[in-house]
Structures are given as structure tokens and as C-alpha cells.
Design an enzyme around this catalytic site. Structure first.
Site, short mmCIF file in Angstrom:
data_model
loop_
_atom_site.label_atom_id
_atom_site.label_comp_id
_atom_site.label_asym_id
_atom_site.label_seq_id
_atom_site.Cartn_x
_atom_site.Cartn_y
_atom_site.Cartn_z
N ASP A 56 -47.47 -78.89 -24.26
CA ASP A 56 -46.44 -79.44 -23.38
C ASP A 56 -46.55 -78.91 -21.95
OD1 ASP A 56 -44.77 -81.26 -24.64
OD2 ASP A 56 -43.71 -79.68 -25.73
C1 BGC Z 1 -42.37 -74.43 -23.53
C2 BGC Z 1 -43.04 -75.29 -24.55
C3 BGC Z 1 -42.14 -76.40 -24.96
C4 BGC Z 1 -41.66 -77.15 -23.71
C5 BGC Z 1 -40.73 -78.29 -24.01
C6 BGC Z 1 -41.87 -75.25 -22.39
O1 BGC Z 1 -41.17 -74.45 -21.51
O2 BGC Z 1 -43.26 -73.46 -23.08
O3 BGC Z 1 -43.43 -74.52 -25.67
O4 BGC Z 1 -42.80 -77.27 -25.82
O5 BGC Z 1 -41.04 -76.26 -22.82
O6 BGC Z 1 -39.49 -77.87 -24.41
C1 NOJ Z 2 -43.27 -76.34 -28.60
C2 NOJ Z 2 -43.03 -77.80 -28.76
O1 NOJ Z 2 -41.95 -78.01 -29.64
C3 NOJ Z 2 -44.25 -78.51 -29.30
O2 NOJ Z 2 -44.02 -79.88 -29.36
C4 NOJ Z 2 -45.44 -78.21 -28.44
O3 NOJ Z 2 -46.57 -78.80 -29.03
C5 NOJ Z 2 -45.66 -76.72 -28.29
N1 NOJ Z 2 -44.47 -76.10 -27.81
C6 NOJ Z 2 -46.82 -76.38 -27.36
O4 NOJ Z 2 -46.49 -76.67 -26.04
#
Ligand code: BGC
Ligand code: NOJ
Length: 811
Positions: free
Chosen positions: A483
Site C-alpha cells: 500500500d
Molecule cells: C500502512 C499500510 C497500510 C496502509 C493503509 C499505511 O500507513 O503502512 O500497512 O496498508 O496505511 O491503511
Molecule cells: C496492511 C494492509 O491491510 C494490506 O492490505 C497491505 O497489503 C499491507 N498493509 C502492506 O502494505
């Protein structure tokens, strides 16, 4: 250092001190009503949706960190204490917390009084039951006061913590006998109320927070408790709470049990009221009737136990390694159930208001859950698919209560569509139920615009094909699985969301990870087409998959490992040419899982590079070297300090991809070594460093560049649960549900002699004994089923309700 131990016979983790390195929590509830409960009885509960139907209030990021919960205060002649230690924090003569499957038991003892609290959400019940057993262990009579306490949330958790100008005037309660009813906003559009009831007559109560706690007191010294007397307050606005008060006397050795029910009720519009502004309590009273006596509590606990016996009987491992057995048989499937229910909404790191159900998250969670309750997995697949758009893209999240896509975040995460194919395939492999493919499913939740699920999968597949970039690789959109790799974002202003800022339709930035996914997941799509007899379409799909593989060889390999992406200027990411972020974990795992590079040696090289550059004692970091400075062309990944989260933290979710990949190249010893590095039961002795619960996976462990490598965060709600379960149960232990049966394909450490797995599968039970006399890592020499040798390694579907003996010899 450890703070407790595993009690495998009871399937419990036993915590021996309230002062764990972080609150160690558990989840109550299976289907509609859920609670989070810490080892000091902190936490909260909600009905279905942690944002829209929050029943009790909880303050995140509080001081101390876990403050607020279902508390029971004792005033023993002026000595005020709480059996869960928090919030009064008076020293206890004895303390123990047992987190079990769907229940928690906390026992505290002080000055001869022992108080045991059993907390659980019974099956098919919209409420928490708390049974309190108080025993006088002293030699003389004891006279003391007991107060219960919970604080109501005014339903919408977001509004509850922001809209005080309104909320301080809306709170309303009713009290009848030992039942306290919370009915805020019931007078207008809500059809639900909550109650907190005790099975024993009270000597008083409080429903107004200020009256009970005092304006200048904290949870640790409520003024009613200090005074040893309730005030019978009725809340009008401000902060409604519920507290029961009992004046108790116990003879030496005597024991008393009081049962509390914290319930949630919905009434149909025409049955809302008893009389003007008096709520109809019929349904609440029926719930109270169910828990009047300890026998009823025992029975409900037995049912809960039986429920879990059944769920956990689907896959039972017996090996020489207790730490492995307890993860495979108890804790990992349990965490899979919790992530399936919660997605990423409510934990001690997720506030329950930010996110609903993630599209990719829920699809992946299903991989670890589908064997437990396939019917619920089926329903979930259809719900998720309904949030897909006609062009195959989809909402990144949806709200569990409404099941509608979340407009705030929208779509544009280009890996999302493919996960739907993987989840559907997993469901069919487990159940053989192809009928799901013919279900009519809406696009964009519009019931007037539907197509079959198979058509949805076609849209998923072609969403990739229709969105290729300059190298013929998939466009990344807002981000892929990572993400934080936001290559089209270019944000320079604080407070802009990396996930929604910028143009997701950039036609340059490409993801090698999605390319790998396409090759890994695409064949499932073509297999489903073939089952339907649509061979031409399947041939076409296979051709597209093969082309993608060639594109990866041409443009996605960097000499020693797979590249990660091309940015919006067509520059490489995850290449030795880069100064930072030279290598990323995700494409190494995904590409090798897809079999890419097995034929030409790329795969082994890539996995060796992972070992050399990314592996640490606490798992594999996401990338290396970490990014040192913010770079708007890469996005959120560069916003994290080095060693944390997506910037070179051990992001546990993707470690199992490498584990699976190692089994693809036949290195079982290596695969299991990596499994042990992130699996919590092996980390119990470093709990002081690890910090989070030793019975569940955490999303992230600080990487080698961080200040405290090995320190975990974000326990419970993580795709790590489903993926490690898949990795260990299918790729290492090698019991793989497949379209035509149960494939046996172990890849294990060479020094293992063998193990057994009892697997229920499509209406039969397979008692599988795997022996490894020649100490190989992979390869099956022979399989006999009920005494007859079979050819190949797929156990047939029996569906005869019987037990079948399976002997597998590796070699
Ligand atoms: C986090 C991710 C997460 C994304 C969406 C980011 O700040 O590092 O792990 O998937 O937010 O919520
Ligand atoms: C947490 C999110 O819930 C997931 O969808 C994502 O793949 C990982 N973070 C990595 O960014």
C-alpha cells in the site's frame, strides 16, 4: 523472558503477570457480536461493526495505554482493588489470565478474597457474559462491596469521540431491577439499545459517569467505590455508564457467583416501545433468561468448546515439535478466524473506525479460514465480489454493516481484482462447490446490474490484461499489495492521504509483483474455465499468462533477483542500480511461487539474494537498503523511518511467500527455518523484546535498521495469519486441497522422520502418515490409501463419511 505459558490441553495461553510488555488481548465472539479483552480486562465490544455499532467506549492511545474495560471493583473495608489488577493497580496476592478460544478467564486474589472472572460471547448470542465467582479463602467472615462498571459508547464510535456539543445532551438510560438499559438515540432513528444486567438483586446502581467516578477522579479511584456506596444516579446526557453495586458477606470458605450479561438488542419499528419513551424490553429479558444460573453458563461454555473442537478437527497435526503443533492446531487457525471476522478493523492497533473490510485483505484471510466454515467463506466471496466495478477494478474497502464499497478510499489498487480469483479457487478446491461460479453478483453493489461470479473473475483477469504499461507489465495504479509504494501519488503537502492522493490512472508505473501474481493466480482462472468447458477462453488465458512470464524474464529480472517496479518515469525500483531499495521481498516470493525462474535458475538466485540481503534473526525485511529520505515519486514507503513498516521492517505477511517459494525449489529445511523466525510460539522466550502476544502473529517486527530490531507491533489483524497457515499446512506439510482431491506434496526439513495429519475433506476423514526414511526434503515415493497403492499424489474424494488410512513414503 517469558510472561506465561501455553496450556495446550486446554487450548489456553496462561499469563502469569498483569504487567505484560504490552496489553495481551483476546477476542470474544464468532459471528455478530464481538469483544476485545485484554489480560487486565480492558477493551470494548460492538455489534457487527466497530465503527457504527460500538456498544462500550474505549479510548485508544490512553494513559496508561489500556484503560477502560469491563471492570469489577472490590471495596474490602476501605481496601479498594480490582481482580484484573487494572485500573486500580493494587498488588495482588495471586493473578492469572487464561486466554482461550473465544473466552478469557482472569483471577485475582487479595487479602483472602479470590475473584474469578469468566468472560465470553456465547454462540448465536449478541452479548457478553461475565461470570464472577468470589471466594472467601480467609479464616473469618468477610464483608465487602462489589461494583461492576462499563461505559457506554453512543453507538457511532467516530461521532462519539468528536461530536461533544451534541452528544453531551443525548444520553439516556432506563433502570429496572438489576438491569441498566442504554437507549441513547433510540427515540429517533435507531432500532437498537443495549443493556447490562446482573442475575442477582442489586443494592444500588449508577448510570451517570460523574456520579460514579467523580469529575476529578480516574478509573483507578471512582468516588462511589471509595465511598463504598452507589448513588443510584440516572444519566441525562453527559456520559452514561452502567454500574451494579452489591453489599456482600461471605463466611470463611464460602463462594458466591454473580452473572452479568452485556447485551445488544434490535427491535422492529412497530415493537420499539412499551409506552411513551419506555423501551420494549421483551428481547432483552429473553436474553437475560438464558443466563440466570451458572448451569446455563456452563452449558454455553461447553457449546463454545464443542464449536471449536469441531472447527479445529478439520486439520490436526501430530509432530515431534510442540511449538509447531500448537500453532497449526490451535493458535494459527484461531487467529485466521479472528482476521476473517475483523478484517483490519478492530484491534489494539486498529481503532475500529478507520477501515472496514479490505478487498485484498478479506480475500487473503479466506485462504486461512475456508476449511473451517466454508459456508461463511462462500458468503464472503459473494459480498466482496459485489463491490467490484464493471471494468474489473474494485473498491479497496467496504463497510461490514452495509456491505457497500467505501467511497472515501475508492479503487485503483491494481492487485485487488486478482485476489478474488485466488479466494474463489481456494473455496472450490476445499469444497468442490463449483455452483458458486454461477451465482449472480452485482457490480458496484447495484442489484440491477449483475453478472455471474465467473464473469466477475473474467473482469478481474482482464483488468490486468487491459492495464499494461510500457514494458507490457501491469500498471500499479494507486499501489499493489504494498500500500505504501505509491508511484502515481507525488504528494508534497502534509495530510494528503498517500492512498487517495494523485492520479491512479498513470500509464507508466508498473508492478512486477502484480505480474508475478498474474502468473501465480491466472492458471486458477483458466482451470475454472476448463471445468466449464470453455477451453478456447482457457487457451487464450494460458497464452496471456505465458506472455506475462516472458515479459518478467525480459524486463522484470535484474540479474540476481526480480525487480520490484518501474516508477512513473520508467525508472527501475528494486534494482542493484538503485542506491536504496535495491531489493524487495515481494516479487521474489510471488514470482517463485508462480514457478517463474525455476526452469532457468533465476528462482534459486533470487531466493539466495533474499537470504543474503534481507534475512535477519527476526525474519526477512521488506527491502534493503532502507530509504533514508522522503521521495515523492515513491510515496508512503519513503515516509517511514528506516526499519519500520513497509520501509525495511519485517513485514510478516510476505515472509510466508518466501517460505512457499523455498518449497517450490525444494528447500524444506530452509522453508521451516524461516517459518520459525516469525512464528510466535518460538519467540516466547524473547517476549520482553518482541512485546506482543506470543500466541499470535504481528503485522510488523522492527527490521535491522530500526532502533530495536525484533520489536513487534500490530498484533492480531494481519494477512500473516492466513499466509503462514497456508505456508505451513499446504506448502511445507504438503496437504493441499485441489480441484480433484487432496494433493500430498510435502517439503520438510531433511532431519524430520515424519508426522501425521488428520484432515477432514469433502465428507471424509483422511488419516495421513508421512514418513521420511531417507531424510529427503521433497518428493513422494509411494502412497497407499486403505492398503492399496495409488498412482500420482492426489487422494481421491471419498465423500463417504468414513475414515481412510493414508500412508505416504517420501523419497
Ligand atoms: C500502512 C499500510 C497500510 C496502509 C493503509 C499505511 O500507513 O503502512 O500497512 O496498508 O496505511 O491503511
Ligand atoms: C496492511 C494492509 O491491510 C494490506 O492490505 C497491505 O497489503 C499491507 N498493509 C502492506 O502494505
Amino acid at each position: 523472558m517469558r510472561f506465561g505459558y501455553f496450556d495446550d490441553a486446554n487450548r489456553e495461553y496462561v499469563i502469569e503477570t498483569p504487567k505484560t510488555p504490552y496489553p495481551w488481548i483476546n477476542y470474544l465472539g464468532n459471528e455478530s457480536f464481538f469483544g476485545l479483552i485484554s489480560n487486565t480486562s480492558g477493551g470494548y465490544c460492538f455489534y457487527k461493526d466497530a465503527r457504527l455499532r460500538r456498544v462500550t467506549r474505549y479510548r485508544y492511545n490512553n494513559i496508561p495505554v489500556d484503560n477502560g474495560g469491563r471492570y469489577f471493583y472490590i471495596n474490602d473495608n476501605g481496601d479498594v482493588w480490582t481482580p484484573g489488577w487494572m485500573p486500580v493497580r493494587k498488588d495482588l496476592d495471586a493473578y492469572e489470565c487464561r486466554h482461550g478460544l473465544g473466552y478469557t478467564k482472569i483471577r485475582g486474589e487479595r487479602n483472602g478474597l479470590s475473584v474469578s472472572q469468566l468472560s465470553f460471547v456465547p454462540l448465536k448470542f449478541d452479548g457478553e457474559v461475565h461470570q464472577l465467582t468470589i471466594k472467601n479463602k480467609s479464616n473469618g467472615e468477610k464483608h465487602f462491596k462489589l461494583f461492576s462498571f462499563i461505559e457506554w459508547c453512543l453507538w457511532n464510535a467516530w461521532d462519539d469521540m468528536t461530536n461533544f456539543q451534541r452528544n453531551f445532551s443525548t444520553g439516556e438510560v432506563e433502570v429496572e431491577g438489576s438491569a441498566i438499559y442504554h437507549k441513547t438515540e433510540y427515540r429517533e432513528r435507531r432500532n437498537h439499545y443495549a443493556f447490562y444486567w446482573a442475575n442477582t438483586p442489586v443494592d444500588g446502581f449508577d448510570t451517570d459517569r460523574e456520579a460514579f467516578i467523580g469529575l476529578y477522579n480516574g478509573f483507578d479511584c471512582p468516588q462511589a467505590v471509595l465511598a463504598g456506596q452507589a448513588t443510584n444516579s440516572i444519566a441525562h446526557g453527559w456520559q452514561p455508564i452502567a454500574s451494579h453495586y452489591f453489599d456482600l458477606t461471605l463466611k470463611a470458605g464460602e463462594e458466591k457467583t454473580i452473572i452479568f450479561v452485556l447485551g445488544y438488542v434490535e427491535n422492529p419499528e412497530e415493537e420499539k416501545w412499551e409506552s411513551l419513551n419506555v423501551i420494549n424490553k421483551k428481547r432483552a429479558k429473553a436474553m437475560q433468561e438464558q443466563f440466570k444460573s451458572p448451569d446455563q453458563v456452563d452449558k454455553a461454555m461447553q457449546e463454545l468448546r464443542a464449536y471449536w473442537d469441531e472447527l479445529l478437527s478439520v486439520y490436526v497435526l501430530k509432530s515431534d515439535d510442540d511449538k509447531l503443533n500448537r500453532m497449526v492446531n490451535i493458535w494459527n487457525p484461531y487467529q485466521c478466524m479472528v482476521t476473517f471476522n475483523m478484517s483490519r478493523s478492530a484491534s489494539y492497533f486498529e481503532s475500529g473506525i478507520g477501515r472496514g473490510m479490505g478487498f485484498r485483505d478479506s480475500n487473503q484471510d479466506l485462504l486461512g479460514f475456508v476449511h473451517q466454515i466454508p459456508e461463511r467463506a462462500r458468503e464472503r466471496i459473494l459480498d466482496i465480489a459485489a463491490t467490484q466495478f464493471e471494468d474489473g477494478g474494485c473498491y479497496h474497502q467496504y463497510q461490514p454493516l452495509t456491505k457497500k464499497g467505501n467511497h472515501d478510499i475508492g479503487g485503483g489498487f491494481n492487485d485487488d481484482p486478482l485476489w478474488l480469483i485466488l479466494a474463489t479457487a481456494a473455496y472450490i478446491k476445499e469444497t468442490g462447490d463449483y455452483s458458486i461460479l454461477d451465482e449472480q453478483v452485482p457490480f458496484d453493489c447495484n442489484p440491477n446490474n449483475t453478472a455471474t461470479l465467473l464473469e466477475h473473475l473474467t473482469r478481474s483477469f482482464y483488468h490486468v490484461v487491459n492495464n499494461l504499461g510500457p514494458h507490457g507489465l501491469p500498471l500499479i495504479g494507486r499501489a499493489d499489495w504494498n500500500d505504501c509504494l505509491n508511484l502515481n501519488c507525488f504528494s508534497t503537502t502534509p495530510d494528503e492521504s498517500f492512498q487517495t492522493y494523485g492520479d491512479p490512472n498513470g500509464r507508466v508505473a508498473e508492478s512486477i509483483f502484480i505480474a508475478g501474481m498474474f502468473v501465480f493466480i491466472g492458471p486458477e482462472y483458466s482451470a475454472l474455465l476448463r471445468y466449464k468447458g470453455r477451453n478456447e477462453e482457457a487457451d487464450k488465458a494460458d497464452k496471456l499468462i505465458e506472455e506475462m512470464k516472458q515479459k518478467i524474464y525480459e524486463h522484470g529480472y535484474d540479474g540476481e533477483w526480480f525487480l520490484r517496479a518501474y516508477d512513473a518515469f520508467g525508472r527501475k525500483i528494486g534494482s542493484k542500480e538503485n542506491e536504496e531499495g535495491q531489493i524487495f521481498i515481494e516479487p521474489q516470493g510471488m514470482c517463485v511461487m508462480a514457478g517463474i525462474g525455476v526452469e532457468n535458475g533465476y528462482a534459486i538466485k533470487a531466493l539466495d539474494a533474499v537470504k543474503e540481503r534481507l534475512e535477519t534473526p527476526y525474519g526477512i525485511v521488506l527491502n534493503d537498503p532502507p530509504y533514508q529520505r522522503y521521495d515523492k515519486s515513491k510515496g508512503e514507503i519513503t515516509s517511514y523511518p528506516p526499519g519500520y513498516k513497509e520501509n525495511a521492517g519485517v513485514f510478516c505477511h510476505n515472509n510466508p511467500w518466501i517460505i512457499c517459494a523455498e518449497t517450490v525449489v525444494g528447500r524444506g529445511t530452509r522453508a521451516f527455518e524461516l517459518y520459525k523466525k516469525i512464528t510466535p510460539s518460538y519467540l516466547q522466550d524473547i517476549s520482553d523484546l518482541h512485546k506482543t502476544e506470543p500466541y499470535v502473529y504481528s503485522q510488523m517486527v522492527a527490521g535491522k535498521a530500526a532502533a530495536r530490531p525484533g520489536e513487534a507491533k500490530n498484533s492480531w489483524l494481519t494477512g500473516t495469519a492466513a499466509w503462514t497457515f497456508t505456508a505451513i499446512s499446504q506448502w511445507i506439510l504438503g496437504i493441499q486441497p485441489d480441484y480433484n482431491g487432496l494433493r500430498i506434496n510435502p517439503c520438510i526439513p531433511a532431519d524430520w522422520k515424519g508426522y501425521t495429519v488428520r484432515r477432514k475433506f469433502r465428507g471424509a476423514t483422511y488419516n495421513i502418515t508421512i514418513s521420511n526414511p531417507n531424510h529427503v526434503e521433497k518428493g513422494v515415493k509411494s502412497i497407499t490409501v486403505d492398503g492399496k497403492e495409488i498412482s500420482g499424489n492426489i487422494l481421491p474424494v471419498f465423500n463417504d463419511g468414513k475414515e481412510h488410512d493414508v500412508q505416504v513414503v517420501m523419497g
